[in-house]
Design a protein around this motif. Structure first.
Motif, PDB file in Angstrom:
ATOM      1  N   LEU A  32      12.028  14.110  23.798  1.00 47.67           N
ATOM      2  CA  LEU A  32      12.861  15.312  23.694  1.00 47.67           C
ATOM      3  C   LEU A  32      14.087  15.047  22.827  1.00 47.67           C
ATOM      4  O   LEU A  32      14.485  15.895  22.013  1.00 47.67           O
ATOM      5  CB  LEU A  32      13.282  15.773  25.086  1.00 47.67           C
ATOM      6  N   GLY A  33      14.674  13.859  22.981  1.00 50.45           N
ATOM      7  CA  GLY A  33      15.823  13.512  22.162  1.00 50.45           C
ATOM      8  C   GLY A  33      15.490  13.456  20.679  1.00 50.45           C
ATOM      9  O   GLY A  33      16.248  13.938  19.831  1.00 50.45           O
ATOM     10  N   ILE A  34      14.342  12.887  20.350  1.00 52.34           N
ATOM     11  CA  ILE A  34      13.911  12.831  18.945  1.00 52.34           C
ATOM     12  C   ILE A  34      13.640  14.231  18.421  1.00 52.34           C
ATOM     13  O   ILE A  34      13.988  14.565  17.275  1.00 52.34           O
ATOM     14  CB  ILE A  34      12.655  11.941  18.821  1.00 52.34           C
ATOM     15  N   PHE A  35      13.022  15.056  19.250  1.00 54.56           N
ATOM     16  CA  PHE A  35      12.712  16.422  18.830  1.00 54.56           C
ATOM     17  C   PHE A  35      13.990  17.217  18.558  1.00 54.56           C
ATOM     18  O   PHE A  35      14.095  17.924  17.548  1.00 54.56           O
ATOM     19  CB  PHE A  35      11.884  17.108  19.915  1.00 54.56           C
ATOM     20  N   SER A  48      27.414  12.383  17.465  1.00 57.81           N
ATOM     21  CA  SER A  48      27.297  12.646  18.901  1.00 57.81           C
ATOM     22  C   SER A  48      25.847  12.520  19.335  1.00 57.81           C
ATOM     23  O   SER A  48      24.929  12.556  18.520  1.00 57.81           O
ATOM     24  CB  SER A  48      27.827  14.050  19.239  1.00 57.81           C
ATOM     25  N   GLY A  49      25.662  12.348  20.646  1.00 55.83           N
ATOM     26  CA  GLY A  49      24.321  12.227  21.203  1.00 55.83           C
ATOM     27  C   GLY A  49      23.568  13.542  21.165  1.00 55.83           C
ATOM     28  O   GLY A  49      24.163  14.615  21.073  1.00 55.83           O
ATOM     29  N   TRP A  50      22.239  13.443  21.267  1.00 54.74           N
ATOM     30  CA  TRP A  50      21.413  14.641  21.145  1.00 54.74           C
ATOM     31  C   TRP A  50      21.671  15.633  22.277  1.00 54.74           C
ATOM     32  O   TRP A  50      21.464  16.833  22.104  1.00 54.74           O
ATOM     33  CB  TRP A  50      19.932  14.250  21.126  1.00 54.74           C
ATOM     34  N   TRP A  51      22.093  15.125  23.445  1.00 54.05           N
ATOM     35  CA  TRP A  51      22.325  16.028  24.576  1.00 54.05           C
ATOM     36  C   TRP A  51      23.533  16.937  24.357  1.00 54.05           C
ATOM     37  O   TRP A  51      23.674  17.934  25.037  1.00 54.05           O
ATOM     38  CB  TRP A  51      22.530  15.203  25.848  1.00 54.05           C
ATOM     39  N   LYS A  52      24.361  16.622  23.358  1.00 57.89           N
ATOM     40  CA  LYS A  52      25.518  17.463  23.060  1.00 57.89           C
ATOM     41  C   LYS A  52      25.117  18.740  22.317  1.00 57.89           C
ATOM     42  O   LYS A  52      25.961  19.603  22.081  1.00 57.89           O
ATOM     43  CB  LYS A  52      26.517  16.684  22.207  1.00 57.89           C
ATOM     44  N   ARG A 262      16.490   5.427   3.015  1.00 60.58           N
ATOM     45  CA  ARG A 262      17.478   6.318   3.612  1.00 60.58           C
ATOM     46  C   ARG A 262      17.473   6.130   5.131  1.00 60.58           C
ATOM     47  O   ARG A 262      17.316   7.076   5.897  1.00 60.58           O
ATOM     48  CB  ARG A 262      17.179   7.778   3.234  1.00 60.58           C
ATOM     49  N   GLY A 263      17.619   4.862   5.532  1.00 57.74           N
ATOM     50  CA  GLY A 263      17.511   4.528   6.950  1.00 57.74           C
ATOM     51  C   GLY A 263      18.595   5.116   7.821  1.00 57.74           C
ATOM     52  O   GLY A 263      18.448   5.188   9.032  1.00 57.74           O
ATOM     53  N   THR A 264      19.709   5.523   7.203  1.00 60.76           N
ATOM     54  CA  THR A 264      20.780   6.123   8.000  1.00 60.76           C
ATOM     55  C   THR A 264      20.524   7.597   8.283  1.00 60.76           C
ATOM     56  O   THR A 264      21.214   8.187   9.105  1.00 60.76           O
ATOM     57  CB  THR A 264      22.124   5.975   7.268  1.00 60.76           C
ATOM     58  N   ASP A 265      19.559   8.191   7.588  1.00 56.30           N
ATOM     59  CA  ASP A 265      19.259   9.615   7.783  1.00 56.30           C
ATOM     60  C   ASP A 265      18.270   9.787   8.922  1.00 56.30           C
ATOM     61  O   ASP A 265      17.106  10.157   8.722  1.00 56.30           O
ATOM     62  CB  ASP A 265      18.705  10.232   6.490  1.00 56.30           C
ATOM     63  N   TRP A 266      18.744   9.518  10.146  1.00 56.09           N
ATOM     64  CA  TRP A 266      17.848   9.575  11.291  1.00 56.09           C
ATOM     65  C   TRP A 266      17.325  10.984  11.528  1.00 56.09           C
ATOM     66  O   TRP A 266      16.215  11.153  12.042  1.00 56.09           O
ATOM     67  CB  TRP A 266      18.575   9.072  12.542  1.00 56.09           C
ATOM     68  N   HIS A 267      18.093  11.983  11.160  1.00 52.73           N
ATOM     69  CA  HIS A 267      17.642  13.353  11.355  1.00 52.73           C
ATOM     70  C   HIS A 267      16.417  13.659  10.498  1.00 52.73           C
ATOM     71  O   HIS A 267      15.540  14.420  10.905  1.00 52.73           O
ATOM     72  CB  HIS A 267      18.774  14.326  11.037  1.00 52.73           C
ATOM     73  N   LEU A 268      16.317  13.025   9.310  1.00 48.51           N
ATOM     74  CA  LEU A 268      15.141  13.219   8.464  1.00 48.51           C
ATOM     75  C   LEU A 268      13.941  12.415   8.977  1.00 48.51           C
ATOM     76  O   LEU A 268      12.800  12.880   8.927  1.00 48.51           O
ATOM     77  CB  LEU A 268      15.449  12.816   7.024  1.00 48.51           C
ATOM     78  N   LEU A 269      14.205  11.225   9.489  1.00 42.97           N
ATOM     79  CA  LEU A 269      13.118  10.401  10.018  1.00 42.97           C
ATOM     80  C   LEU A 269      12.481  11.037  11.248  1.00 42.97           C
ATOM     81  O   LEU A 269      11.258  10.997  11.422  1.00 42.97           O
ATOM     82  CB  LEU A 269      13.644   9.005  10.366  1.00 42.97           C
TER      83      LEU A 269
END
Length: 302
Positions: A32-35, A48-52, A262-269
């Protein structure tokens, strides 16, 4: 007696239920966090964390999937200044993975089904020894055969081609496919084949018109295994398609490159990860009604 037995089993069932729920939560919460992260902007995901997200719904966007599917724009410097360049797309890798996976599933199924029919219903010398050899291949590590095969591919010009990786996945998948198909085909009633032969059918006709349709559960079970294995494979694709460039990169290799460049672009990964999950999930849900029947084939006889 029934009430006492029911009361005795209740604590055990409750403990099992709690354990299963705990395992489901352990798997579901990170997913769920990745989604959620796949829909957040880069600044929000890094700050911030995904729960925010529930307190900042404005950070949700579809731009991540747009960049993953159709290419991320980034600036490149040259002699005349800087230019906006669109990077490699996940959509092309998605199509390349389909091109690699479908033949890698269909070819071993056809070969293994024919081999299983021969081992189950044809009497020839060396049948048991050959079948034992196929079973022994199940324990051979995949990694020890990659470099020798790659050397042979370089000599005959198959490295970097779809045909080369089709043959590799076919060879690696045949032992398991033959074993699963044999368990199912050998459990079919012999009277069915005898009736077919009495009607004048040949072995080929019996195999095509009778064995293959009846073996649908076993075929579907192996198809699920092989499809997910080939789709999620990175090692074989990286070895045998490395010389062909980005045009034939599969989904897993493209995700690895995204993590490297682009390892820092976690939102794209995270968006790319969910794009790669769509087709395997559809295949599993579409064939799941055959899954258990195919796995249990041949386990009970008599």
């Amino acid at each position: 007696m029934k009430t006492l037995e029911k009361n005795t089993r209740t604590p055990g069932r409750l403990i099992i239920t709690i354990i299963l729920v705990a395992f489901c939560m352990l798997w579901t919460v990170p997913t769920l966090g990745i989604f959620v992260t796949s829909f957040r902007t880069g600044d929000a995901a890094s700050s911030s964390g995904w729960w925010k997200v529930f307190s900042d719904l404005k950070s949700l966007t579809l731009d991540n999937y747009n960049q993953v599917l159709f290419g991320q724009r980034y600036s490149v410097g040259n002699a005349t200044g800087t230019a906006s360049v669109r990077g490699a797309t996940m959509l092309s890798a998605f199509l390349s993975s389909i091109t690699v996976t479908l033949p890698s599933v269909i070819i071993p199924i056809l070969i293994a089904a024919a081999a299983a029919y021969g081992f189950a219903w044809l009497d020839f010398k060396g049948r048991n020894v050959m079948f034992a050899g196929i079973i022994a291949l199940l324990v051979v590590p995949l990694q020890i055969s990659l470099i020798p095969i790659l050397r042979d591919y370089n000599k005959i010009g198959l490295n970097g081609s779809y045909l080369g990786i089709w043959l590799a996945h076919t060879g690696f998948g045949l032992p398991l496919a033959t074993y699963m198909m044999y368990n199912y085909v050998s459990s079919l009633p012999r009277s069915i084949l005898e009736s077919s032969f009495m009607d004048g059918s040949s072995h080929f006709t019996t195999f095509v018109r009778l064995i293959l349709p009846l073996s649908a559960p076993a075929i579907a079970s192996f198809a699920i295994f092989q499809f997910i294995w080939v789709w999620n494979d990175m090692l074989v694709a990286l070895v045998f398609l490395s010389g062909a460039g980005q045009k034939v990169q599969v989904v897993t290799v493209r995700l690895m490159n995204m993590a490297g460049t682009r390892g820092t672009d976690w939102h794209l990964l995270t968006a790319g990860a969910f794009v790669s999950m769509i087709l395997p999930l559809c295949v599993f849900l579409g064939l799941q009604r055959f899954f258990v029947r195919g796995l249990l084939a041949g386990s009970v006889k008599g």
